[in-house]
Enzyme design. Structure first.
Site, PDB file in Angstrom:
ATOM      1  CB  VAL A   8      -1.092  -0.002   1.080  1.00 15.59           C
ATOM      2  CG1 VAL A   8      -1.682   1.227   1.489  1.00 15.59           C
ATOM      3  CG2 VAL A   8      -2.054  -1.169   1.105  1.00 15.59           C
ATOM      4  CG  HIS A   9       2.721   2.808   3.388  1.00 13.86           C
ATOM      5  ND1 HIS A   9       2.066   1.770   4.032  1.00 13.86           N
ATOM      6  CD2 HIS A   9       2.788   4.012   3.978  1.00 13.86           C
ATOM      7  CE1 HIS A   9       1.500   2.322   5.125  1.00 13.86           C
ATOM      8  NE2 HIS A   9       1.780   3.495   4.963  1.00 13.86           N
ATOM      9  CB  ILE A  10       5.405   0.165  -2.510  1.00 15.39           C
ATOM     10  CG1 ILE A  10       6.687   0.187  -1.321  1.00 15.39           C
ATOM     11  CG2 ILE A  10       6.162   0.139  -3.995  1.00 15.39           C
ATOM     12  CD1 ILE A  10       7.063  -1.613  -1.438  1.00 15.39           C
TER      13      ILE A  10
END
Length: 193
Positions: free
Chosen positions: A157-159
């Site tokens: 999700v963060h990438i």
């Protein structure tokens, strides 16, 4: 009749002083976000260069300031959302519960970004089997594969979110390596605590 409905809603959503409490949350969130922006200027500006040149103490100070910046930014917009939601008659769930007062890493993750934590629990951890019964007394022990899967999803999700900000294409390899290390450390930390 509509006024009576609004009074009942107000009484349910806003106990005595509720409007002041909602406004206070908006102000508190705005102040936290402002401090986060100020820290971002200091931390993300020349902070990394100064931390590298300043030795271990400066590097730890940089890590602490960066952690505080992220917390204040998340906390700030969450407080504003809760306050605005209350003014609108919508109950926005709490998102933080004093994460830095946690007794261990697993408790920290239960207290940090609790809405995302609930989503991960419902849609990743439990569908994979959650914690399995392992002990003769019937107590549950975390399943390492399911815990690992949760942190892999968080990293993805963060990438992917970072790619929206940077540019389309593959992220630099060091970016992926850092996330892989974070996934491993978080998984081991949660299972250990």
């Amino acid at each position: 009749q509509l006024d009576a409905f609004h009074r009942r809603c107000d009484a349910a959503l806003y106990p005595a002083g509720g409007w002041a409490i909602s406004f206070g949350r908006i102000v508190r969130g705005g102040v936290a976000a402002g401090i986060a922006l100020w820290l971002a200027g200091r931390v993300l500006g020349t902070g990394y260069t100064a931390a590298v040149a300043g030795g271990a103490g400066a590097a730890w100070a940089q890590a602490g300031a960066l952690s505080l910046m992220w917390y204040l930014s998340f906390f700030g917009w969450t407080e504003v959302a809760i306050g605005c939601g209350a003014w609108s008659g919508v109950a926005v769930p709490e998102n933080f519960n004093a994460p830095y007062a946690a007794y261990g890493i697993s408790d920290f993750w239960r207290r940090w970004n609790m809405t995302f934590n609930r989503w991960l629990l419902q849609y990743v951890y439990l569908p994979l089997g959650g914690a399995r019964i392992r002990q003769p007394d019937g107590t549950r022990q975390p399943e390492w594969r399911n815990t690992l899967a949760v942190f892999v999803v968080v990293a993805l999700v963060h990438i992917l979110g970072g790619l929206k900000l940077m540019a389309p294409g593959l992220p630099p390899i060091h970016f992926l390596i850092q996330w892989a290390i974070w996934v491993g450390m978080s998984t081991v930390g949660v299972l250990a605590t």
